[in-house]
Write a protein that holds these residues in place. Structure first.
Motif, short mmCIF file in Angstrom:
data_model
loop_
_atom_site.label_atom_id
_atom_site.label_comp_id
_atom_site.label_asym_id
_atom_site.label_seq_id
_atom_site.Cartn_x
_atom_site.Cartn_y
_atom_site.Cartn_z
N ALA A 305 0.85 -1.19 0.00
CA ALA A 305 0.00 0.00 0.00
C ALA A 305 0.88 1.24 0.00
N ARG A 306 0.66 2.14 -0.95
CA ARG A 306 1.37 3.42 -0.97
C ARG A 306 0.45 4.47 -0.37
N ILE A 307 0.80 4.88 0.84
CA ILE A 307 -0.08 5.73 1.64
C ILE A 307 0.25 7.20 1.42
N PHE A 308 -0.78 8.00 1.15
CA PHE A 308 -0.64 9.44 1.03
C PHE A 308 -0.95 10.09 2.39
N ASN A 309 -0.74 11.40 2.49
CA ASN A 309 -0.87 12.10 3.77
C ASN A 309 -2.13 11.70 4.52
N THR A 310 -1.96 11.32 5.78
CA THR A 310 -3.07 10.83 6.60
C THR A 310 -3.07 11.58 7.92
N PHE A 311 -4.26 11.84 8.45
CA PHE A 311 -4.37 12.56 9.72
C PHE A 311 -5.53 12.00 10.52
N GLY A 312 -5.59 12.40 11.80
CA GLY A 312 -6.68 11.97 12.66
C GLY A 312 -6.25 11.94 14.12
N PRO A 313 -7.16 11.52 15.02
CA PRO A 313 -6.82 11.39 16.43
C PRO A 313 -5.62 10.47 16.64
N ARG A 314 -4.88 10.72 17.70
CA ARG A 314 -3.66 10.01 18.10
C ARG A 314 -2.43 10.43 17.32
N MET A 315 -2.55 11.43 16.45
CA MET A 315 -1.33 11.96 15.83
C MET A 315 -0.41 12.50 16.92
#
Length: 457
Positions: A305-315
């Motif tokens: 999996a090539r993951i692009f910018n991700t955000f959310g709780p627990r950062m």
């Protein structure tokens, strides 16, 4: 805005089935005794009491966009008969997930003051998990399981009823992200660095272990490269030995500063192999090469999996990423710092969408790389302005007249990509996956999370 919703017909007071079955679905549970009502109602009770829940606007749901298709993706989320979104992959409801990461809920009873933290004693009451047929239940290893994305993945896999082993050296991860599972018979946490071999018996391996923010991976570039190669080498060696399916979480950074836009999986990239970001970029590129070498030479069953910018709780608050930096600066009333002129673009996906995609890829028969990201594209300046506005709106609901942040500009960072946007056609076609969260809705939840964490006493 998003309001908490349960699957159709789910109610904390319903007598037709246990709350655990309502939350997780009745499939594969009818043959086993019903869950304890006390345990089953835990998530509903915690969510109803959660300050995080009440920090979200439009609680009545009149203007909710939860589960709405992202603009430009041509996706249409599955709906229940009453029009509400169906649960996420694995039959897990949004309310259940929120009950695990909302401040004051994931480690029930934790209390903070200005000078101390009180951790509750006694046996914990765990979230209800699916009771799977033994033939369906898997033993799953998640490396980097105490990190931002890893902990959300562990939560989902646990709620789906699997046995989960998380390993982490806690360089960027935290035990608190998974404390609500400590002692659960289906869960095991091991402090371990993947640059060293480990012997386990598992059916699947999600390999997430690697620092992913510039602040962390540039702090020790040699160790980052060792993690990229030796960490992947050891996890692949384990997969080969026990015949486990292996999923590598690679990154959009393998595309470097792309000359193709948006980026397809067939694009080979434009990377400076000796620049300050090379330890991460090249570490992931060699990890992909190693993964496919094991597949060709030794028949290891692999996914990438090539993951692009991700955000959310627990950062991590201080990891130097755009979203966490901007939100923390805005909540403190500090200047929003943009490196460069703000015209560079990024595409941001919410963490729940990413977890959906990772599980879908692992469960698929597709072996070539797959982009997982949200094709909504913003300039960094647009994103900063959006966060300042959302923070001000959130403060207003609490009567908090804090200082409004202004944007300041600093010199551009070397080798920072100017444009980044995924082509997710392959994910739609082979996985049936598309992001369901608009960036602004994920930001509202993330702002609420950071605000409550900063004001938790």
């Amino acid at each position: 805005m998003i309001s908490p919703r349960r699957p159709s017909g789910v109610s904390p007071t319903s007598n037709s089935m246990s709350a655990a079955q309502q939350i997780l679905g009745s499939a594969n549970m009818s043959e086993s005794p019903a869950q304890s009502p006390t345990s089953g109602e835990r998530n509903d009770r915690l969510w109803d009491m959660s300050s995080f829940r009440h920090g979200l606007p439009d609680e009545g749901g009149n203007s909710s966009t939860a589960g709405a298709p992202v603009a430009g993706t041509n996706s249409e989320p599955e709906k229940n008969d009453d029009g509400t979104p169906k649960p996420m992959r694995g039959g897990v409801s949004l309310d259940t997930m929120r009950s695990l990461y909302g401040p004051g809920t994931g480690f029930g009873g934790l209390r903070r003051s200005n000078s101390s933290v009180v951790y509750p004693g006694g046996p914990p009451e765990f979230p209800p998990v699916k009771k799977l047929n033994p033939l369906q239940k898997k033993r799953i290893l998640v490396s980097g399981g105490a990190g931002f994305v890893g902990s959300h993945l562990v939560d989902r896999l646990m709620l789906m009823g699997h046995d989960v082993i998380a390993i982490d050296n806690y360089f960027t991860g935290s035990k608190m992200n998974l404390a609500h599972w400590f002692g659960h018979p289906n869960f095991e946490m091991i402090r371990h660095d993947v640059v060293d071999p480990i012997m386990l018996e598992v059916d699947q391996i999600y390999h997430l272990a690697c620092p992913a923010s510039p602040v962390h991976y540039q702090a020790n570039p040699v160790k980052t490269l060792k993690t990229g190669f030796f960490g992947t080498y050891n996890m692949l060696g384990l997969a080969k030995r026990v015949k486990a399916r292996f999923l590598l979480t690679s990154t959009s950074e393998v595309y470097g500063d792309p000359e193709e836009h948006p980026q397809k999986e067939t694009y080979w990239g434009h990377v400076n192999c000796i620049g300050p970001r090379a330890c991460y970029d090249e570490g992931k590129r060699v990890a992909e090469a190693l993964t496919y070498s094991y597949a060709r030479q030794d028949g290891v069953d692999v996914r990438v999996a090539r993951i692009f910018n991700t955000f959310g709780p627990r950062m991590n608050w201080h990891d130097g990423r755009v979203v966490s930096n901007f939100i923390v600066q805005a909540l403190k009333g500090d200047d929003i710092t943009i490196y460069g002129d703000g015209s560079a673009t990024r595409s941001f996906q919410y963490v729940h969408d990413l977890v959906d995609g990772l599980i879908a890829l692992m469960e698929s028969d597709y072996t070539d790389p797959v982009n997982l990201g949200n094709p909504e594209e913003y300039t960094i300046k647009e994103f900063a302005d959006m966060i300042v506005e959302l923070v001000n709106e959130h403060r207003a609901r609490y009567g908090d007249a804090g200082k409004t942040s202004t944007v300041t500009y600093l010199p551009a960072v070397a080798d920072d990509p100017q444009r980044r946007k995924p082509d997710t056609t392959r994910a739609k076609e082979v996985l049936g996956w598309a992001p369901q969260w608009a960036a602004i809705d994920g930001l509202k939840e993330t702002v609420a999370y950071f605000y409550q964490m900063m004001h938790q006493h």
